[in-house]
Enzyme design. Structure first.
Site, PDB file in Angstrom:
ATOM      1  N   ARG A 308      31.601  38.512  39.493  1.00  0.00           N
ATOM      2  CA  ARG A 308      30.093  38.377  39.534  1.00  0.00           C
ATOM      3  C   ARG A 308      29.126  39.412  39.479  1.00  0.00           C
ATOM      4  O   ARG A 308      28.221  39.467  38.989  1.00  0.00           O
ATOM      5  CB  ARG A 308      29.657  37.344  40.657  1.00  0.00           C
ATOM      6  CG  ARG A 308      28.217  37.048  40.903  1.00  0.00           C
ATOM      7  CD  ARG A 308      27.805  36.208  42.007  1.00  0.00           C
ATOM      8  NE  ARG A 308      28.287  34.750  41.782  1.00  0.00           N
ATOM      9  CZ  ARG A 308      27.396  33.705  41.194  1.00  0.00           C
ATOM     10  NH1 ARG A 308      26.317  34.306  40.937  1.00  0.00           N
ATOM     11  NH2 ARG A 308      27.713  32.580  41.128  1.00  0.00           N
ATOM     12  N   GLU A 727      20.576  32.682  47.393  1.00  0.00           N
ATOM     13  CA  GLU A 727      21.070  33.927  47.268  1.00  0.00           C
ATOM     14  C   GLU A 727      19.879  34.994  46.387  1.00  0.00           C
ATOM     15  O   GLU A 727      19.703  36.217  46.686  1.00  0.00           O
ATOM     16  CB  GLU A 727      22.311  34.267  46.633  1.00  0.00           C
ATOM     17  CG  GLU A 727      23.460  33.991  47.526  1.00  0.00           C
ATOM     18  CD  GLU A 727      24.746  33.467  46.752  1.00  0.00           C
ATOM     19  OE1 GLU A 727      25.723  34.392  46.857  1.00  0.00           O
ATOM     20  OE2 GLU A 727      24.552  32.687  45.869  1.00  0.00           O
TER      21      GLU A 727
END
Length: 773
Positions: A308, A727
């Site tokens: 990621r 997030e």
């Protein structure tokens, strides 16, 4: 029906102190205290682990080691980590034995009485050491697009550098905590503070040699998680379960804050080596970057976090030519794990650092460098080949530049810095383009069970876990809207693997997306049946003792809506029924009022071999401008003002989204400024309490803090047209870091590439002392 933006579903119980967390559960008769005997050294061979004396102490029921487990390996991706160390120790805080006692005093005495003898082995304690010694684990990952080598050679301007970002403690208020209740037939009921009940269930069953159906895991709520309870809660649940399984008594394991911080994983520290080529306008022509993450002693979730980070190194900026590699370093520290952003912040930090560096090199405002590189339109692709659809980034930049008066403030700050001797100011605007979905495809699924009761009230069970982020509030609102009833008539039940099996962790900002969509699907199955029988009633069907209603598959129910507690025929508005009346009628006619539904995220894939695919369903976007001041004599940093503007699609719950945006931003600001992890030269964490680890306090937040959202109804891919918020705002804390770099540059430093994360007051003062002023 007009819905009010209600508070968090547990707001009242939190404030009044009646919310139940794990250690609030009443002690049962015979319940045992569980304590972990942990390693005091980072890397060693175990020569002796003698528990004989400790076992004889009053109140001690048992002491267990790896020999008492059926299987002693666990891991979310690779099962490489022992639950209890066998021959070797690999980090300070690694569990070696488990103590079961009738009271805490006896457990503590027993822990002191255990004799441990070890032979020290060479320890790799720092990321730099691991890199220099080629101490890696797993495979090297690659992404590539265009012709980076050729464009780097042809670039008018070239910069090489290294960038470091440090770790971060999740600092959840409730430490790792578990109570395990033994049941008949060797079954166990685990109550855990965990983001992933299914993993807890599976790890406990595997460790004890049980079948999965013999273990139930229930999570009512957590006192915070932030990723720290995504995988590592399963470890401590298994240790408590070991005691309950062998003794047949309830077992309670609750780590102290010091024990928790010493032993559990943090945000991964990263080092990135980069080479960037760009033109005189600041446009990036090519980027070559190698990211190395400190994974700690074992794999945990590190490969996915590294991937990621690679996916997010472009952040909001188009990289037409790029080669991005990722490696995972192995050190003898606690295995690092998930933390809000899951690698995304570490990747985005690199490109935002590069934007500031290019601006300083070209003597441009870094904002103009960002605007020159920002994704435009909906056709440009990321380095991994995903098209950037519903791109709101240019709109967000333009809107915030105007609303926060960026250009005017830039001039004002420049004037101030020319005149001021003591206080220097800086200003920066950064962005976020955060991909929403688990990057591991099979995790993108959720399920829900909806039970409508005969009084018209509803109970909903999903795989989502509540850690304070408000997922229960969002799901409750979705269910209430679909059924057309009041939110107070909907209750979200504790998460349990017996009702919602094989679910994914509440992580990747997808808890509301996956579980809300599943709950909505279940409700729609129920409303379809209720609409069918409503039409039959409106058509004159009268059920009696000999004739009952049943579902007519040929009826068209498209005109039936549910709102305001009523079921309404839009084609004939006088045809209405109270929802409660219709529910009772359905029950009396043996029509099901319960439904289960499963949802899986569509249209996502990624080919690791080619480094191309579409790993994300959509992107959440945002921008933030932060202004800081620096005291030249002390290095003290103050955040004077932050303006945040986000695209969350059609927001489900304004209050929850506002709170998540504010909290995420502040947590990100803490990562880049005050949150420094200190270890001694033996690998033990020194900053393992609130007195030695500095999370943001109220005076560390922006003095002026403005949060706003744009209207965007184009995200048709997700439940209610919403976008995830958990997030993405954290990455906007990078605006504070970049503002500090800008202030240092304004203070006379020719360039600030040596400043890394966190930019603590000490680091800032060191740069001011070493640089030209």
């Amino acid at each position: 029906m007009a819905f009010k933006d209600r508070p968090h579903d547990a707001a009242h119980s939190h404030v009044t102190g009646t919310s139940e967390f794990i250690d609030d559960r009443p002690r049962q008769a015979g319940e045992l205290v569980v304590l972990v005997f942990a390693s005091p050294v980072a890397h060693a061979r175990i020569d002796l682990l003698d528990t004989a004396t400790a076992r004889t102490l009053p109140g001690v029921v048992g002491i267990y080691t790896h020999q008492d487990l059926q299987h002693n390996r666990w891991g979310s991706i690779i099962q490489d980590q022992p639950l209890l160390a066998e021959d070797d120790i690999n980090y300070v805080g690694e569990p070696l034995a488990v103590i079961a006692a009738t009271n805490m005093a006896s457990a503590l005495e027993a822990r002191e009485a255990i004799e441990l003898s070890t032979t020290e082995l060479p320890a790799v304690l720092h990321l730099e050491e691991a890199i220099s010694q080629h101490h890696f684990m797993g495979e090297t990952l690659h992404l590539m697009t265009g012709d980076p080598d050729g464009e780097l050679n042809r670039s008018p301007h070239l910069i090489n550098g290294d960038f470091h970002s440090g770790g971060q403690e999740q600092f959840y208020l409730e430490s790792q905590a578990t109570i395990v209740y033994p049941e008949e037939n060797q079954c166990l009921h685990v109550h855990a503070s965990a983001q992933h009940p299914t993993e807890v269930q599976h790890v406990v069953a595997h460790a004890l040699g049980l079948e999965q159906h013999q273990v139930v895991c229930t999570v009512k709520r957590m006192g915070g998680g932030f990723g720290g309870k995504e995988s590592q809660s399963a470890h401590y649940a298994a240790l408590a379960a070991l005691v309950a399984h062998h003794t047949g008594k309830p077992a309670r394991l609750v780590l102290s804050k010091d024990e928790d911080m010493i032993a559990t994983g943090k945000r991964h520290p990263f080092k990135t080596n980069y080479q960037v080529g760009f033109d005189e306008h600041g446009r990036i022509l090519a980027l070559q970057a190698t990211l190395v993450a400190d994974g700690g002693a074992f794999t945990d979730l590190s490969p996915a976090i590294l991937q990621r980070a690679m996916f997010h190194i472009d952040n909001a900026y188009h990289l037409p030519n790029a080669r991005i590699s990722g490696k995972l370093a192995k050190t003898h520290t606690h295995p690092h794990t998930a933390f809000r952003g899951f690698g995304g912040p570490q990747g985005a930090a690199v490109i935002e650092h590069i934007m500031e560096t290019i601006g300083q090199h070209l003597k441009m405002d870094a904002l103009d460098v960002r605007l020159a590189n920002c994704y435009q339109g909906n056709e440009q692709k990321t380095p991994y080949g995903q098209q950037v659809e519903d791109n709101q980034l240019p709109r967000l930049f333009d809107t915030l530049i105007n609303s926060c008066e960026y250009r005017h403030r830039r001039q004002r700050i420049t004037t101030h810095n020319k005149q001021a001797k003591h206080i220097v100011k800086g200003l920066a605007m950064t962005a976020v383009k955060f991909g929403i979905s688990f990057t591991t495809r099979f995790l993108n699924q959720g399920n829900a069970l909806v039970n409508v009761h005969t009084d018209g009230t509803v109970q909903v069970s999903t795989g989502a876990t509540e850690m304070g982020q408000g997922v229960n509030s969002k799901i409750r609102k979705i269910v209430a809207e679909t059924l057309g009833i009041e939110e107070n008539d909907v209750r979200i039940m504790a998460t349990s693997t017996e009702k919602n099996a094989n679910t994914s962790a509440t992580a990747a900002s997808s808890g509301s997306d996956l579980n809300g969509a599943a709950a909505d699907l279940a409700c729609r199955k129920i409303t379809a049946r209720l609409a069918n029988i409503a039409i039959q009633l409106w058509q004159g069907f009268v059920p009696d003792d000999t004739h009952e209603l049943s579902i007519d598959p040929d009826l068209n129910t498209s005109a039936v809506t549910f709102r305001g507690g009523l079921v309404i025929n839009n084609n004939q508005k006088d045809q209405q029924l109270p929802f409660k009346t219709l529910v009772k009628t359905a029950y009396l006619n043996r029509i099901s009022l319960s439904e289960y539904a499963h949802y899986r995220t569509p249209d996502i894939y990624f080919d690791k071999a080619t480094g191309k695919g579409r790993p994300f369903l959509y992107y959440t976007n945002g921008v933030a401008a932060s202004e800081v001041s620096i005291d030249r004599y002390s290095g003290e940093v103050k955040i004077l003002r932050s303006d945040v503007l986000m695209d969350l699609g059609r927001r489900i719950a304004d209050g929850i989204d506002h709170g998540q945006t504010a909290g995420g931003f502040v947590q990100g600001a803490g990562w880049v400024t005050t949150e420094q992890l200190y270890y001694d030269d033996q690998g033990k964490l020194l900053s393992h309490s609130p007195t030695t680890y500095k999370i943001p306090a109220i005076h560390d937040t922006p003095r002026q803090f403005n949060i706003d959202f744009i209207e965007n109804h184009n995200n048709l891919k997700n439940i209610r047209g919403s976008k995830a918020v958990g997030e993405p705002p954290l990455l906007l804390g990078l605006s504070v870091f970049c503002a500090i770099k800008d202030a240092l540059h304004q203070a006379g430093l020719s360039e600030t590439s040596a400043l890394n994360i966190p930019a603590t007051n000490e680091a800032v003062l060191t740069m001011l002392s070493d640089g030209s002023q």
